[in-house]
Write a protein that holds these residues in place. Sequence first.
Motif, PDB file in Angstrom:
ATOM      1  N   ARG A 260      26.547 115.958  42.650  1.00 48.95           N
ATOM      2  CA  ARG A 260      26.620 115.008  43.765  1.00 48.95           C
ATOM      3  C   ARG A 260      27.964 114.279  43.783  1.00 48.95           C
ATOM      4  O   ARG A 260      28.541 114.054  44.859  1.00 48.95           O
ATOM      5  N   GLN A 261      28.471 113.905  42.626  1.00 48.14           N
ATOM      6  CA  GLN A 261      29.742 113.177  42.579  1.00 48.14           C
ATOM      7  C   GLN A 261      30.900 114.031  43.094  1.00 48.14           C
ATOM      8  O   GLN A 261      31.861 113.515  43.660  1.00 48.14           O
ATOM      9  N   LEU A 262      30.809 115.334  42.912  1.00 48.16           N
ATOM     10  CA  LEU A 262      31.883 116.213  43.364  1.00 48.16           C
ATOM     11  C   LEU A 262      31.789 116.544  44.847  1.00 48.16           C
ATOM     12  O   LEU A 262      32.812 116.748  45.510  1.00 48.16           O
ATOM     13  N   TYR A 263      30.561 116.573  45.401  1.00 47.20           N
ATOM     14  CA  TYR A 263      30.410 117.037  46.774  1.00 47.20           C
ATOM     15  C   TYR A 263      29.953 115.960  47.742  1.00 47.20           C
ATOM     16  O   TYR A 263      29.815 116.226  48.925  1.00 47.20           O
ATOM     17  N   ASN A 264      29.696 114.762  47.263  1.00 41.50           N
ATOM     18  CA  ASN A 264      29.511 113.655  48.196  1.00 41.50           C
ATOM     19  C   ASN A 264      30.873 113.206  48.715  1.00 41.50           C
ATOM     20  O   ASN A 264      31.913 113.531  48.144  1.00 41.50           O
ATOM     21  N   TYR A 265      30.868 112.455  49.811  1.00 37.72           N
ATOM     22  CA  TYR A 265      32.145 111.966  50.344  1.00 37.72           C
ATOM     23  C   TYR A 265      32.208 110.451  50.190  1.00 37.72           C
ATOM     24  O   TYR A 265      31.282 109.756  50.581  1.00 37.72           O
TER      25      TYR A 265
END
Length: 577
Positions: A260-265
């Motif tokens: 989530r940390q890599l693909y959330n904005y």
Amino acid sequence: MSLAAAGTPSVSSLAALLGGRRLFSGLAWLAIVGTTLLIAYPIGWIVYDAFVVDGRLDVEGFLAIVLDPAILKVVTNTIAVAGLSGLLALSVGAAFAWVNERTDATSGWTRDLLPLLPLLVPQIAGVTGWVMLLSPRAGLLNVQFRAIFGSGQESGIPSGPLDIFTFTGLVLVMALYLVPYVYLIVSAALRNLDPNLEEASRISGAGPFKTLWRVTLPAIKPALFASILILVMLGFAFFSVPIIIGTGAGIDVLSVTIYRQLYNYPPRTDIAIVLSLFMMSIVQAALLLQHLVARAGRFATIGGKAGGGAKVRLGRWRWPALGAVFFYLMATSVIPVVGLLIVSLQPFWTPNIDVSKFTLANYDFVLFESSLSSSALVNSLLLGAIGGTLGMLLAAFLALCGSNVGGTLAKAIDAITALPAAFPHTVLGVGFLVTFSQGWLNIHGTLLLLLLVYLVMFLPQAARSASSSLAQVGRELVEASHVFRASSLRTFRRIVIPLMLPGLVAGWVILFVQMAGELTASALLSGPSNPVVGLVLLDLWENGSFPQLTAMALIMTVLDTAVVLLVLRYFRGALRS
């Protein structure tokens, strides 16, 4: 008659042979250095990014993330889920191994299928199947339970009685897919343990369960510690079960939080890197603990000619034991597939089964209408086939080099082939994402990146299969090939590979299934330009396209099974001829 004519190599042939060995050794060192760089370079980069800011050492950001109450909650959840599911899997897997190897509650098909069947169904497919069955409102089994036992109400909406989106559901489903790893290790240890030792205990008056506790378990203690280590590594790195069930239950774990940390904005690469390092430190601590326990323990091996030994007769418990093994196979491979099949034939996911409305439109969408889905199927099968072949050839090559050369090279080979097992797949995925998405090494968005990370991730499994296969090949044949002036490479191609073929095929099957259905690293490294099945299934789940998701999961399961059966059938015929 000259020495050369008599079969003794001449000076020139010896020089050519030694030159071939030098080439072979050089290729081995090249493979070792390349593999080492593929592991060390990404890991080194994420460590550097975590602690170096603007060219200077900075641990404040690291500590701020680690001490964040939200992150501490994620860590606590991960430890609880991994610990409980691992404990359950250890108990069930060891019990199944004992039942199949030591009691009369066994049959050849259960022994052969127990480790294989759960691998043929992609984990995300099996998990999705259980969601289709036990979702509290629309689950197919829950609807039947409500019809039989009465309807549960939640704000006027029928719900329950079972709910898979709970902590208990998450732990139980994770344990289902951890059991095969324990079973493989413990059953191998039991197979190598002389059953006459246990029979002597029973003759001395000890019952079967006292013998199990006082003789069998202490004798296989190293295998149990190895199982615990595997469970720690997999429990912290598991992605498919937590992303589906954990998200629905509101339980965040490390692997999903990193994703989530890599693909959330906006993306928070710093948090993902720190959490990856924390996950890596847990696994390294487990490795160190296992090493200390193994070094401090005193394990004795009693030699002698092993006999077959008498099977433990379970009496009235025989059929319940067989039933438990059968239910496990059903729970991991059959029951969830039935749930997938029913939903895949529906226009939309509904608990009301109406055969007249069944349609093949979802299969048509996956195979023909959606270019992303069809490309993902082709890419996953291609990566599995190529990756499995390259992985087994590399492992066999390194195993042969280590056995022939020995010394420093053999130790280096053992270390490098075992090294990837020390890093969770999520950590390797983050490392490859950070390293190979910048500068002249930028291959992000390509199938090559996925192939490289798959080769690194599954190198330990390939190495174990290759080493065990090579152990069955006598050194005399290799030495005879060298006497008759064959180069090391020709010996490898004409002698070693054909004799190792049965073990290499078994290893290839394992690598193919795991690579074709891999999700953890694929979720980080795959995208629209290089789609694979795991990522497309994840996207369909998050978009709520459940009928299309189940159709694609079933197609991949059928393709995996078909490829494995065809390969096994082909090589069985080739080996017989």
